[in-house]
Design a protein around this motif. Sequence first.
Motif: not given
Length: 574
Positions: A66-70, A303-309
Amino acid sequence: MRQDDKVEGSLSLGDRLLALFGETRAHAKARRPSVWSGLFGCLDDGGIFNLSLVALLSAVCGTTVLLLLNAEAREVEYHGYSDLMAFAFLALLVVYRWSQNYLIREATQEIELALHARRLATTRNVLRLSLEDVQTLGLRSVIDGIGAHYGTLSQTLVPIVAGAEGVVLLVFMSGYLVVLSPMAAALTSAVVVLTVAGFLASRTRLDEDMSQAVRSEDAFRELAEGLVRGKKELRLNPDKRAAFQNDMIERSEELAMGRSNAAAHFAAMLATGNSASYLMAGAVVFIMPLITGVEQSDISRIVVAVIFLLGPISSVVQTFQQVTTARFALAEIAAFQDQVEALANRHDADQSNGRVPEFQELRLNGVSYTHAGENAFSIRDIDLTLRKGEILFVTGGNGSGKTTLLRVITGLYPHHDGVIQMNGLRLAQYPPQSYRNLFASVFSDFHVFQHPYGLDEAGLERLDRWLVEFDIRHKLGADLRSIDANALSTGQKKRVGLALALAEQRQILIVDEWAADQDPSTRKRFYHEILPRLKADGLTILAVTHDDSYFDCCDRRLHMAEGRITEDSEAWRQ
């Protein structure tokens, strides 16, 4: 060390994992950790520690992905591109997949091995039980206790282990979200806390609904068994068939209602958790910019992090259902194990398979036995003597106690009063296996197993000879190590059953109405040829029969009425 031995001693890895979600086996209670002490106090166990490391590795890889994607999204935003990040993303994704697969595979395998050991231990105890004990438990309860509940539990293992891994991943991703936005992390925590609180609040009702569903299922299965076994009667009588169908409809409705109530609770929890998760994502997009003034680029990363959650949160919510089902199945398994173990421990310690000395005489003095239940039938004050090499016939009407007497004599039922002596030695209430080794039997409700258990090569040769003797050999396959009795008539099954009994070479033969389903020529040969030959070989025969035209073929005849032996029943045949 065998897995089933581990259950007897220190807890195996599978036992420890079961303890984490509610295992309640009685013999492990003294060493069984609670959920929290199991989580934090099991690091001394190398197996759980290794699995914990793999779970952490999986969570770290998932969070880093997730970190790399962001990070890469920000690079692309500024017209950049990183080959190193792309390679790291693929490598971490491979490690994440491997670690998740390894965790689920190893954990479920260890738990299945632990369940296998318990199933074997329970099977051993069931084999120790008397026929009276098994009838007290009930056939359906025994089948469920050593089979059905284990199958239900096995179906929950993969979702539960995956959910546990989801919890770890959720913790790490939440930590990353805290770095991005404490407000978004707080919203996430609120969703998880509310979901867990809702589950705990409704768990009692869920257990009640599941218990009701199980009771309804038991009742429906009993009717389903009657549908198969009573097909002839139902087919012949339309009134009986209609009433039976109505009963099945009622039981089916109860079963559907119990299951649907439980499903409704789970559905409400799942829908609430998912809706709250999407609400959280909406709050990040629509509310946070108004409250905190977060920049658009930061909103996108949050939002990307929340979607992954959403994935781990949904996995955890769905795991609640599986945990409830697993806890229920474990409770049923533990209750059955404790019940069987308590019954088995009543019996004498002698479980040896050694043969007794040569049989000479069996004497019953004042023996009584009463079936369980109010106003139950009993046999009373039974006095008889059975001697080596004689043929004793037992006669009497239906319900007179003949079969009960045979089961007491063979040690399948314990005698409640009186004394049983074999070769002058008094037997315990539950006779040892060495005594039961005297008998080979073909009871009226006998069962032909798929394999001739207990017969060696010499025994198979004897079986082959007796099958030829009874003119039934051609009905079976070339290899007698596998027997398919489904295509045989009742009389043919009895011939196979008697051949199997004689192949065991026991000293006393028990037959219960064996000739009733045979054709006249076979019946005549049984009484005039087979029985005299067996007697000449030294066998003692105790046979229940109603064939009065063949009463002259026995040495003595015992007659029963209302659970007692009539006064002249043991008079020697004149």
